[in-house]
Design an enzyme around this catalytic site. Structure first.
Site: not given
Length: 715
Positions: A162, A201, A452
């Site tokens: 992303t 993350g 996602e």
């Protein structure tokens, strides 16, 4: 501070206390009574849902061990700063890793401990995406090189896809990987501000490496042109293994506090002409030769690189049931011991769960939990079959699995996110407290609605599959084999039959039959699929246009069709599981009867949400709709005695729930008091603001004589 009370004061208060205690109830007795009134014992169902008695007992043993392990202690969890959350989560993750290594524990024990500790940290994407990407997209040599480094934690990875400007639309990613034939390297570069990687993350302060999704660019020296081969996966080193400082050309950091999930260091990444070796491109299915020639995947497995995303989405479907199960366990147990409003003076107050509005909120969510839980198991089984097929070079199941995992990811996360919040609201004021476990559960989960893949976009992918399947069947004139699996009702012949069908339900009892509910859900899914196709054709001049203005102007109908399709799959899978368990003799008849009522409640709940579609279509009339609602209300009363047993069957330990309201023993009020004690504000009797803020202000006011107080209306 204890108070020395004289006998006269005690005697004076004694009758007043007796008046109150005579009407009071012990929540521990209430929860015990709930379990006695249930029609079935939950243990066999617990074993069935959780993979067997041995797994359940092993998990309970691990929970007992973890309660006595310093890095797994949860007593202070609700009072940590963001920095403490990050450090504590990482310490817990590494503690699990070391425990597995030191004691020779298997992966199953590790996953159980990770779930029980429930402390998302910097290793989430190392475990959940970095390693799976190498395993699914790396060739044999890459796996041999990288996996030992990953499992020994010499390398800690993340998955950087992303960007600031693009997320769900992967083809729009702006990070580039340009091949330099002279040096046999790729140059990874962030050419725009919006190409900054954002959200991965573990990227902020933990990861040493990342799988970076970048557009593969191959220059042609003869023509001067650059061929863009779209997004591919590359392993990029980010930090020095000795100092943990970013390497030259790497700008990386934490993106700051979020709505929840703050133990995870979600990060940003900018790459300034960073060079990596040619073999750092994941090359199981495609590669670049030393001469700079792109070798694409065979047509049959051109989309094999999406395997990691399929796995993640299937796993999200599975986790949706677990998260909603935690919320419903907390809320149902609390509603069973919380009392509100006595029916008459001198009588005990009613259990909140006995109010129809409360059971009408919670029991459908319990039903949804079972539907999601069972669908999650089925999706993971489907993914494992796909992996086996993929390893044989077979990719025929990929389109349907992609469509189903996309739509179910959306529908299941919508149900769960909304459901957790509904559970929190039923807990009243105590549900607003972090000690209930529900606010942090919601804050940690709600990200699933957007990560996602944005849910609406994923529904559109499912809708695309639906329409293409319909068109392919219609092109055959309904001849030939009908679409199988989840798309069976989309065959041309089936659609013609469905559109002419009418509801056969005569009364409430009919609505308790699986065939009646399944038929109505199937009709709704079929009708909305045809409506979506008609809407798109009308916008595109009579054809199916899968992009551009006609598609963008038809998305409401397309998303509605996708949701109905997925809700049908959830209900059918629920019924299929019950039929399988019945034929296998896996559960007692009384337990199966309770689950059958629960499945009916789930199906009727989905139909209630779609009654307008069925009435508008003419499939049913007002009397049938009214009977459906009465049947649903009757199920609430029939399931009420089994409410606690149904959530007990999930098998969640108190340690895992970490909730004052969800305790197995029902002692909720004592738990609230006990869990409040570690608050940093309670470290001193006078509080942290006394010396520097309150005391000077109050002393100044006394020295000034108090003055004239402002009227209350001005305060």
């Amino acid at each position: 501070m204890a108070n020395a009370v004289d006998e006269r004061t005690r005697a004076l208060q004694e009758r007043s206390s007796a008046l109150v205690t005579a009407q009071a109830s012990d929540p521990r007795a209430d929860i015990a009574a709930e379990r006695r009134r249930a029609s079935f014992a939950p243990e066999p169902l617990t074993y069935l849902l959780n993979g067997g008695k041995a797994k359940v007992e092993r998990r309970a043993e691990l929970a007992r061990i973890l309660t006595q392990t310093p890095w797994a202690d949860k007593s202070n969890r609700h009072f940590l700063s963001r920095e403490e959350e990050y450090v504590g989560g990482l310490r817990a993750a590494l503690g699990i890793w070391r425990k597995m290594k030191d004691e020779g524990l298997g992966m199953q024990d590790g996953l159980m401990m990770r779930q029980l500790v429930d402390w998302p940290g910097g290793l989430e994407l190392h475990i959940g995406m970095f390693i799976p990407t190498i395993m699914s997209q790396g060739d044999a040599e890459q796996q041999a090189k990288w996996m030992p480094l990953c499992t020994s934690l010499q390398v800690i990875g993340t998955y950087a896809q992303t960007e600031l400007g693009h997320g769900t639309f992967v083809r729009g990613l702006e990070t580039t990987a340009t091949f330099d034939k002279q040096t046999q390297e790729f140059v990874i570069h962030s050419p725009t501000l919006s190409s900054t990687k954002w959200w991965p993350g573990g990227l902020g302060k933990t990861a040493t490496h990342a799988v970076v999704m970048a557009r593969l660019m191959l220059p042609d020296a003869a023509t001067g042109r650059v061929a863009d081969h779209g997004p591919h996966a590359f392993i990029v080193q980010l930090r020095c293994p000795d100092t943990h400082r970013p390497l030259r050309g790497v700008t990386v950091g934490d993106i700051g506090p979020k709505f929840g999930f703050n133990g995870v260091d979600n990060g940003f990444l900018q790459l300034d002409h960073v060079r990596i070796p040619r073999d750092h491109m994941m090359q199981r299915f495609s590669r670049v030769t030393p001469e700079g020639v792109y070798v694409p995947p065979p047509p049959a497995n051109a989309k094999a690189s999406y395997a990691t995303m399929l796995y993640v989405r299937a796993d999200i479907v599975r986790n949706a049931g677990y998260f909603l199960g935690r919320a419903t366990t907390i809320a149902v147990r609390y509603a069973a011991v919380r009392r509100q409003t006595a029916p008459a003076p001198g009588e005990r107050e009613l259990q909140v769960l006995d109010y129809q509005n409360t059971s009408g909120t919670l029991l459908p969510l319990v039903a949804a939990t079972y539907a999601l839980w069972l669908m999650g198991d089925d999706m993971m089984a489907k993914y494992k079959r796909f992996e086996a097929d993929r390893d044989r070079g077979e990719f025929g199941a990929l389109p349907e699995l992609h469509a189903l995992s996309s739509g179910l990811k959306a529908v299941c996360t919508w149900i769960t996110a909304d459901g957790i919040e509904e559970c929190r609201r039923t807990c009243g004021g105590h549900g607003y407290s972090q000690l209930s476990g529900l606010p942090s559960l919601f804050a940690s989960y709600v990200q699933n609605v957007t990560w996602e893949g944005d849910n609406n976009v994923l529904c559109l992918q499912t809708a695309r599959f639906i329409l293409k399947t319909m068109a392919a069947s219609a092109a055959k004139g309904g001849a030939g084999p009908a679409p199988g699996g989840s798309a069976a009702h989309l065959a041309a012949g089936e659609l013609r039959r469905e559109l002419g069908a009418r509801c056969a339900a005569r009364d409430e009892a009919c609505w308790l039959q699986p065939d009646t509910v399944a038929a109505a859900l199937r009709h709704r899914a079929s009708r909305l699929a045809v409506t979506a196709a008609d809407t798109l054709r009308a916008a595109a001049g009579g054809r199916l246009a899968f992009e551009g203005a006609p598609w963008n102007g038809s998305t409401l109908a397309l998303i509605a069709a996708a949701r109905a399709h997925c809700e049908l799959q959830l209900a059918l899978n629920f019924y299929a599981a019950l039929q399988r368990w019945s034929s296998e003799g896996a559960l007692s008849p009384v337990c199966l009867a309770a689950l059958s009522r629960l499945a009916a409640l789930f199906g009727l709940g989905r139909l209630e949400l779609g009654l307008a579609d069925l009435l508008e279509d003419g499939y049913m009339n007002g009397a049938q709709a009214a009977a459906l609602r009465r049947a649903s209300r009757g199920l609430l009363a029939a399931l009420r005695p089994d409410a606690v047993a149904l959530v007990d069957a999930f098998g969640f330990e108190d340690y895992y729930l970490h909730s004052a309201l969800g305790r197995h023993d029902g002692d909720v009020y004592r738990a609230l008091l006990d869990m409040a004690q570690p608050s940093p504000l309670n470290a001193t009797e006078e509080g942290p603001a006394w010396e520097g803020v309150l005391r000077p202000a109050m002393q100044a006011a006394r020295r000034g004589g108090g003055g004239v107080a402002p009227p209350l209306s001005k305060l």
